[in-house]
Write an enzyme that holds these catalytic residues in place. Structure first.
Site, PDB file in Angstrom:
ATOM      1  CD  GLU A  37     -30.292  14.230 -16.737  1.00  0.00           C
ATOM      2  OE1 GLU A  37     -31.408  14.122 -17.244  1.00  0.00           O
ATOM      3  OE2 GLU A  37     -29.873  13.480 -15.834  1.00  0.00           O
ATOM      4  NE  ARG A 262     -26.126  10.472  -5.526  1.00  0.00           N
ATOM      5  CZ  ARG A 262     -26.354  10.888  -6.763  1.00  0.00           C
ATOM      6  NH1 ARG A 262     -25.889  10.204  -7.788  1.00  0.00           N
ATOM      7  NH2 ARG A 262     -27.054  11.975  -6.987  1.00  0.00           N
ATOM      8  CE  LYS A 272     -29.104  17.077 -11.442  1.00  0.00           C
ATOM      9  NZ  LYS A 272     -28.411  16.997 -12.724  1.00  0.00           N
TER      10      LYS A 272
HETATM   11  P1  ATP Z   1     -29.231  14.304  -8.970  1.00  0.00           P
HETATM   12  O1  ATP Z   1     -29.773  13.074  -8.334  1.00  0.00           O
HETATM   13  O2  ATP Z   1     -28.950  15.385  -8.003  1.00  0.00           O
HETATM   14  O3  ATP Z   1     -30.017  14.764 -10.149  1.00  0.00           O
HETATM   15  P2  ATP Z   1     -27.426  13.245 -10.841  1.00  0.00           P
HETATM   16  O4  ATP Z   1     -26.426  12.191 -10.623  1.00  0.00           O
HETATM   17  O5  ATP Z   1     -28.582  12.892 -11.678  1.00  0.00           O
HETATM   18  O6  ATP Z   1     -27.811  13.863  -9.468  1.00  0.00           O
HETATM   19  P3  ATP Z   1     -25.884  14.674 -12.741  1.00  0.00           P
HETATM   20  O7  ATP Z   1     -26.072  16.033 -13.251  1.00  0.00           O
HETATM   21  O8  ATP Z   1     -26.099  13.538 -13.649  1.00  0.00           O
HETATM   22  O9  ATP Z   1     -26.808  14.542 -11.465  1.00  0.00           O
HETATM   23  O10 ATP Z   1     -24.482  14.551 -12.019  1.00  0.00           O
HETATM   24  C1  ATP Z   1     -23.246  14.844 -12.619  1.00  0.00           C
HETATM   25  C2  ATP Z   1     -22.194  14.072 -11.884  1.00  0.00           C
HETATM   26  O11 ATP Z   1     -22.215  14.387 -10.497  1.00  0.00           O
HETATM   27  C3  ATP Z   1     -22.420  12.580 -11.985  1.00  0.00           C
HETATM   28  O12 ATP Z   1     -21.188  11.967 -12.322  1.00  0.00           O
HETATM   29  C4  ATP Z   1     -22.866  12.172 -10.625  1.00  0.00           C
HETATM   30  O13 ATP Z   1     -22.406  10.887 -10.332  1.00  0.00           O
HETATM   31  C5  ATP Z   1     -22.227  13.217  -9.724  1.00  0.00           C
HETATM   32  N1  ATP Z   1     -23.003  13.419  -8.497  1.00  0.00           N
HETATM   33  C6  ATP Z   1     -24.291  13.811  -8.387  1.00  0.00           C
HETATM   34  N2  ATP Z   1     -24.666  13.849  -7.101  1.00  0.00           N
HETATM   35  C7  ATP Z   1     -23.589  13.487  -6.358  1.00  0.00           C
HETATM   36  C8  ATP Z   1     -23.323  13.338  -4.957  1.00  0.00           C
HETATM   37  N3  ATP Z   1     -24.265  13.576  -4.039  1.00  0.00           N
HETATM   38  N4  ATP Z   1     -22.083  12.940  -4.574  1.00  0.00           N
HETATM   39  C9  ATP Z   1     -21.124  12.730  -5.486  1.00  0.00           C
HETATM   40  N5  ATP Z   1     -21.303  12.844  -6.809  1.00  0.00           N
HETATM   41  C10 ATP Z   1     -22.514  13.218  -7.260  1.00  0.00           C
HETATM   42 MG    MG Z   2     -27.593  11.833 -13.703  1.00  0.00          MG
END
Ligand code: ATP
Ligand code: MG
Length: 559
Positions: A37, A262, A272
């Site tokens: 995102e 994760r 983020k």
């Molecule tokens: P955040 O909570 O940091 O905003 P998010 O999941 O909302 O994380 P995205 O940009 O949607 O962030 O993430 C893109 C991909 O990265 C998704 O498939 C998510 O599952 C994966 N991802 C995000 N954080 C982690 C993590 N700590 N470990 C493994 N995969 C992750």
């Molecule tokens: Mg997300």
């Protein structure tokens, strides 16, 4: 650490099964996607997902798409899209020409929503958000939904008018008609479209209804021919809905969602939202502050793609949540830099050393190795003369027990790569502070070894020639958070910040070969750690170095 030795990848086991069974993936190559995102910079948690997505595609000779998940109009920012691409390329992954935006499918999403309504599988609901909560039921009570039996024609008409902008935000929603009694609340007629009169960063004002992630994501995957949609564990409870969407709209493919745990790292936050709060409130200098766990922060700190990828590989792919020690990340960096970084000498807290029996005005070039692990990197010359800089704490006027460095009439010490010296005394100022250390050298010990083979009892210390030394600023970092688990749910992570995570040293003295040090290179400052020129603030004439990691390894593989 158990999770590092048993790094068997269960995702690959699932894919192997799928391939063996043929069935719905017949004739398709393995195709994954990474769907960030664009509401912030990538952090090391994303790296794990990147390695799983791109790495799985690589392993099966398949493909991996990069797709900006920009379905939600509230948060996107164009700045982040470019930064995300840069970071992924830096890590060494490439999506080729398969770069997409989730919002490019809005028209398709709409058509599939209409298809669901026509099949009697979706309806326009007019509960307010508050009422929707009230009607949700609980584990023992099914949800109720008064608009569930709205005639198809009526829903079609209202949905079209929702799109046309006739209604204000939240007046109506479109809900999938699934199962009000499901034990999985995501299946209790979830909302799949809502009204938001908001500008979209790519679609402009074309839309005032936006699909929910749970509806849009499986459609995007299916339209792109994704075979395996790999995501983190929080989507596990959404998988039944993912499958429901794929089965009930006429998409061309049937992707399979597989979840993994994760990555969590102690003493930092990997969200983020929280990282953004650190930036916006000025707790750090930006997304690329070298203390940040973002890829741009790690890069500025001196992390290499090899170290980060190696870290993620060794952490492995697990199904249960795991928090890894920050020390292990540092361990992986140290391993890499030990092989690649050039050795140099720098004095961070300098005091003057005068070799009283070395002729004034004379100097000589000592030849030293660049990196003992890479003889091919050759040698370089460092200047030696009567006046040098050494670390202030390599001298004590009155030694403490077991102190093996310089003190008056103390043991013979080795100046790295130069000569053996013996301390004879020091000069102090009016307040008693040491301003100059005095020593004599053994001219027969050129290169640092005694001619007669006598045992050197003192330590080897590093030094820099005073005449040719270059001034530098050095920034030393420690954990951004004191608390080992600032990311824990419900914890005030800002209250866990380490107020001393940045120490700035000015007036440091580095050897002349560093005068033109460029960002992107790494150095081992002998006895001190690994350092790199700061990519933003360092320039010839104003050198600024970041400490990437110290030399001491706190990580024990036996833990
Ligand atoms: P955040 O909570 O940091 O905003 P998010 O999941 O909302 O994380 P995205 O940009 O949607 O962030 O993430 C893109 C991909 O990265 C998704 O498939 C998510 O599952 C994966 N991802 C995000 N954080 C982690 C993590 N700590 N470990 C493994 N995969 C992750
Ligand atoms: Mg997300």
């Amino acid at each position: 650490m158990a999770e590092m030795t048993e790094s068997k990848n269960f995702i690959h086991a699932f894919i192997d099964e799928d391939i063996a069974e043929g069935g719905r993936y017949e004739g398709q190559t393995v195709h994954t996607r990474f769907p960030p995102e664009p509401n912030g910079y990538l952090h090391i948690g994303h790296c794990k997902a990147l390695i799983i997505d791109f790495g799985t595609a690589e392993k099966y000779n398949g493909m991996c798409n990069l797709r900006m998940d920009d379905t939600n109009p509230t948060k996107e920012d164009v700045e982040f899209v470019e930064a995300i691409k840069e970071d992924i390329h830096w890590l060494g992954f490439d999506w080729g020409d398969r770069f997409f935006y989730g919002s490019d499918y809005f028209e398709k999403d709409y058509e599939y929503a209409v298809e669901l309504i026509k099949k009697g599988l979706a309806y326009v609901c007019e509960l307010t958000p508050e009422q929707a909560k009230e009607y949700r039921g609980d584990l023992n009570t099914p949800a109720t939904s008064p608009w569930r039996d709205r005639p198809i024609e009526e829903s079609l008409d209202l949905f079209a008018r929702m799109r046309a902008g006739e209604f204000e935000d939240n007046k109506y929603t479109l809900r999938a008609k699934i199962d009000l009694a499901s034990g999985n609340f995501n299946m209790r007629d979830p909302v799949i479209y809502r009204i938001r009169h908001m500008h979209h960063h790519r679609q402009g004002d074309k839309w005032c209804i936006y699909p929910m992630y749970d509806f849009a994501h499986p459609i995007q995957d299916a339209l792109e021919g994704i075979t395996h949609s790999l995501c983190s564990l929080e989507f596990e409870n959404h998988r039944p809905l993912y499958n429901w969407v794929v089965e009930n709209v006429s998409v061309p493919h049937t992707p399979r969602q597989i979840e993994f745990a994760r990555l969590g790292i102690d003493h930092t936050v990997l969200s983020k939202r929280k990282l953004r709060a650190l930036v916006e409130n000025g707790y750090v200098s930006g997304w690329d502050d070298p203390r940040m766990p973002t890829l741009c922060g790690l890069r500025r700190r001196g992390y290499t793609p090899a170290a980060i990828r190696n870290f993620c590989d060794r952490v492995g792919v697990a199904k249960s949540p795991n928090t890894i020690e920050y020390g292990f990340l540092e361990h992986c960096l140290r391993e890499d830099l030990n092989e690649t970084a050039q050795r140099v000498m720098a004095v961070l807290k300098p005091v003057k050393l005068t070799i009283t029996n070395y002729p004034e005005g004379q100097s000589e070039a000592m030849v030293v190795e660049n990196n003992p692990n890479r003889p091919e990197d050759g040698t370089r010359e460092v200047t030696f003369s009567r006046n040098l800089w050494i670390e202030a704490d390599d001298f004590l006027a009155v030694p403490v027990p077991k102190y093996k460095r310089l003190y008056p009439d103390g043991p013979e010490c080795r100046l790295k790569g130069a000569y053996l010296i013996k301390c004879t005394g020091c000069v102090t100022d009016a307040d008693g502070n040491v301003v100059e250390v005095l020593a004599t050298y053994d001219p027969a010990s050129r290169g640092g070894d005694p001619a007669d083979g006598r045992k050197v009892k003192g330590a080897t210390i590093h030094w820099v020639d005073a005449q040719t030394a270059v001034d530098a600023e050095v920034r030393q970092y420690s954990n951004l958070f004191d608390d080992p688990d600032p990311d824990a749910a419900g914890k005030d992570f800002l209250a866990c910040l380490n107020p001393n995570s940045l120490e700035v040293l000015t007036g440091c003295k580095v050897e002349a070969s560093l005068a033109c040090a460029q960002a992107g290179s790494s150095y081992q400052f002998m006895r001190l750690g690994y350092f790199c020129p700061d990519s933003k603030d360092s320039a010839p004439g104003h050198l600024v170095f970041n400490r990437s990691v110290n030399l001491k390894d706190s990580f024990k593989s036996s833990k």
